[in-house]
Design a protein around this motif. Structure first.
Motif, PDB file in Angstrom:
ATOM      1  N   PHE A  79      -8.702   3.816  11.210  1.00 26.21           N
ATOM      2  CA  PHE A  79      -9.143   3.475   9.859  1.00 26.21           C
ATOM      3  C   PHE A  79     -10.061   2.267   9.882  1.00 26.21           C
ATOM      4  O   PHE A  79      -9.787   1.265  10.555  1.00 26.21           O
ATOM      5  CB  PHE A  79      -7.945   3.149   8.970  1.00 26.21           C
ATOM      6  N   GLY A  91      -1.556  12.492   5.646  1.00 25.80           N
ATOM      7  CA  GLY A  91      -2.922  12.894   5.947  1.00 25.80           C
ATOM      8  C   GLY A  91      -3.991  12.183   5.151  1.00 25.80           C
ATOM      9  O   GLY A  91      -5.173  12.532   5.253  1.00 25.80           O
ATOM     10  N   LYS A  92      -3.596  11.196   4.371  1.00 25.23           N
ATOM     11  CA  LYS A  92      -4.554  10.497   3.504  1.00 25.23           C
ATOM     12  C   LYS A  92      -4.746   9.052   3.925  1.00 25.23           C
ATOM     13  O   LYS A  92      -4.101   8.564   4.847  1.00 25.23           O
ATOM     14  CB  LYS A  92      -4.047  10.543   2.058  1.00 25.23           C
ATOM     15  N   SER A  93      -5.641   8.395   3.214  1.00 22.02           N
ATOM     16  CA  SER A  93      -5.896   6.983   3.469  1.00 22.02           C
ATOM     17  C   SER A  93      -4.862   6.116   2.748  1.00 22.02           C
ATOM     18  O   SER A  93      -3.939   6.627   2.111  1.00 22.02           O
ATOM     19  CB  SER A  93      -7.304   6.631   2.998  1.00 22.02           C
ATOM     20  N   LEU A  94      -5.025   4.815   2.882  1.00 18.99           N
ATOM     21  CA  LEU A  94      -4.117   3.886   2.213  1.00 18.99           C
ATOM     22  C   LEU A  94      -4.673   3.510   0.849  1.00 18.99           C
ATOM     23  O   LEU A  94      -5.857   3.209   0.706  1.00 18.99           O
ATOM     24  CB  LEU A  94      -3.940   2.621   3.052  1.00 18.99           C
ATOM     25  N   TYR A 150     -13.143  -4.184   9.239  1.00 19.40           N
ATOM     26  CA  TYR A 150     -11.997  -4.156  10.146  1.00 19.40           C
ATOM     27  C   TYR A 150     -11.799  -2.736  10.693  1.00 19.40           C
ATOM     28  O   TYR A 150     -11.983  -1.765   9.966  1.00 19.40           O
ATOM     29  CB  TYR A 150     -10.720  -4.578   9.406  1.00 19.40           C
ATOM     30  N   PHE A 176      -9.748   0.900   2.298  1.00 20.19           N
ATOM     31  CA  PHE A 176      -9.776   1.693   3.510  1.00 20.19           C
ATOM     32  C   PHE A 176     -10.644   2.938   3.376  1.00 20.19           C
ATOM     33  O   PHE A 176     -10.724   3.549   2.296  1.00 20.19           O
ATOM     34  CB  PHE A 176      -8.344   2.122   3.883  1.00 20.19           C
ATOM     35  N   GLY A 177     -11.263   3.307   4.513  1.00 23.70           N
ATOM     36  CA  GLY A 177     -11.946   4.584   4.585  1.00 23.70           C
ATOM     37  C   GLY A 177     -10.937   5.711   4.754  1.00 23.70           C
ATOM     38  O   GLY A 177      -9.720   5.484   4.776  1.00 23.70           O
ATOM     39  N   ASN A 178     -11.448   6.926   4.889  1.00 21.21           N
ATOM     40  CA  ASN A 178     -10.577   8.097   4.954  1.00 21.21           C
ATOM     41  C   ASN A 178     -10.016   8.372   6.337  1.00 21.21           C
ATOM     42  O   ASN A 178      -9.196   9.269   6.494  1.00 21.21           O
ATOM     43  CB  ASN A 178     -11.314   9.334   4.449  1.00 21.21           C
ATOM     44  N   TYR A 203       0.842  -1.189   0.000  1.00 17.14           N
ATOM     45  CA  TYR A 203       0.000   0.000   0.000  1.00 17.14           C
ATOM     46  C   TYR A 203       0.878   1.240   0.000  1.00 17.14           C
ATOM     47  O   TYR A 203       2.018   1.217   0.475  1.00 17.14           O
ATOM     48  CB  TYR A 203      -0.873   0.056   1.261  1.00 17.14           C
ATOM     49  N   PHE A 230       0.253  -5.498   9.322  1.00 10.74           N
ATOM     50  CA  PHE A 230       1.037  -4.510   8.584  1.00 10.74           C
ATOM     51  C   PHE A 230       2.442  -4.356   9.141  1.00 10.74           C
ATOM     52  O   PHE A 230       2.676  -4.512  10.346  1.00 10.74           O
ATOM     53  CB  PHE A 230       0.347  -3.144   8.634  1.00 10.74           C
ATOM     54  N   GLY A 231       3.365  -4.020   8.254  1.00  7.72           N
ATOM     55  CA  GLY A 231       4.669  -3.559   8.669  1.00  7.72           C
ATOM     56  C   GLY A 231       4.586  -2.111   9.157  1.00  7.72           C
ATOM     57  O   GLY A 231       3.541  -1.460   9.044  1.00  7.72           O
ATOM     58  N   LEU A 253      -0.057   0.049  11.031  1.00  7.86           N
ATOM     59  CA  LEU A 253      -1.467  -0.107  11.360  1.00  7.86           C
ATOM     60  C   LEU A 253      -1.624  -1.365  12.206  1.00  7.86           C
ATOM     61  O   LEU A 253      -1.069  -2.412  11.876  1.00  7.86           O
ATOM     62  CB  LEU A 253      -2.312  -0.247  10.096  1.00  7.86           C
ATOM     63  N   PHE A 296       3.620   0.668   2.803  1.00  7.45           N
ATOM     64  CA  PHE A 296       3.388  -0.405   3.766  1.00  7.45           C
ATOM     65  C   PHE A 296       3.263  -1.740   3.046  1.00  7.45           C
ATOM     66  O   PHE A 296       2.608  -1.828   1.994  1.00  7.45           O
ATOM     67  CB  PHE A 296       2.078  -0.179   4.526  1.00  7.45           C
ATOM     68  N   TYR A 307      -8.676  -0.521  12.331  1.00  9.42           N
ATOM     69  CA  TYR A 307      -7.255  -0.411  12.609  1.00  9.42           C
ATOM     70  C   TYR A 307      -6.996   0.947  13.247  1.00  9.42           C
ATOM     71  O   TYR A 307      -7.707   1.911  12.995  1.00  9.42           O
ATOM     72  CB  TYR A 307      -6.430  -0.478  11.321  1.00  9.42           C
ATOM     73  N   GLN A 326      -3.650   3.728  13.581  1.00 13.24           N
ATOM     74  CA  GLN A 326      -2.346   4.026  13.014  1.00 13.24           C
ATOM     75  C   GLN A 326      -1.616   4.996  13.916  1.00 13.24           C
ATOM     76  O   GLN A 326      -2.126   6.083  14.220  1.00 13.24           O
ATOM     77  CB  GLN A 326      -2.461   4.627  11.605  1.00 13.24           C
TER      78      GLN A 326
END
Lengths: 113, 114
Positions: free
Chosen positions: B90, A40-43, B33, B105-107, A35, A103-104, B43, A88, B35, B37
């Motif tokens: 998330f 500030g954003k999503s994955l 799910y 994923f969501g925002n 990913y 996740f790493g 995550l 990631f 998560y 961060q």
């Protein structure tokens, strides 16, 4: 307990150079994901690697998976500034309803002019 | 757009107050799910759900509870918020039964506990 380790955690590189990010994991898995995340954003999903020996390429990024070595790599070719982001890897663990991703820590990549 | 909406997007709350975060999906996917961060941790999975009223703990579930009374909503509750729960949360959804596709994923919700 599955451990997913990425290295390096921080990477500063010049435009035009090549580099590889490594993702090691500690237990058997048959699925690995990469990913990208901008500040500030999503994955955002980059690659899904489904089997041993899988190789996927998109633009300047290429990902591979060696399930026997429990290792995935994300290779960057001729980096450009737009690739600056955090990357990631994530490994699937568990079976059926209990399966999930671990996740790493992420690799923060900065590409300098 | 995977049809995932998280609310609120930002929240500041005081230590000891209850907080509920919502994840809403529009496509009737079974698996959802939560998560969190945090810098230096990537995550980490809090809880997940594999159907209505079917949930299980992830690796960092202490201090959190979840509920899923209908397919489209997965709620994460901090019963009594602590400063260590300051994080970005998330929600993610798995499409289908298998893992041939990634999680979407969501925002995110940025939560600050003062």
């Amino acid at each position: 307990e599955l451990k997913v380790e990425q290295n390096p955690l921080f990477l500063s590189m010049q435009e035009g150079k090549n580099y590889t990010i490594y993702c090691n994991y500690s237990t058997t898995s048959d699925r690995l994901y990469w990913y990208r995340q901008d500040p500030g954003k999503s994955l955002e999903s980059l690659f899904v690697l489904l089997s041993n020996g899988a190789v996927k390429q998109e633009g300047r990024l290429m990902a591979s998976l060696d399930t026997k070595a429990r290792l995935s790599t994300l290779h960057i070719t001729a980096a450009v500034h737009d690739l600056s982001a955090t990357y990631f890897c994530a490994v699937k663990i568990g079976e059926t309803s209990g399966s999930r991703l671990t996740f790493g820590e992420g690799t923060q990549l900065t590409v300098n002019p | 757009d995977a049809g995932i909406t998280q609310s609120p997007r930002h929240k500041v709350t005081e230590t000891g107050t209850p907080v509920t975060l919502r994840c809403h999906q529009t496509e009737n996917h079974r698996y959802m799910y939560w998560y969190r961060q945090d810098p230096g941790h990537g995550l980490r999975l809090i809880h997940y759900s594999y159907g209505v009223k079917d949930t299980d703990k992830g690796e960092v579930s202490d201090g959190y509870s979840v509920s899923r009374s209908k397919t489209e909503d997965f709620l994460l509750t901090l019963e009594s918020a602590t400063s260590s729960q300051t994080s970005v949360y998330f929600c993610a959804i798995r499409f289908g039964q298998g893992w041939n596709s990634p999680l979407h994923f969501g925002n995110g919700t940025r939560l600050t506990v003062t």
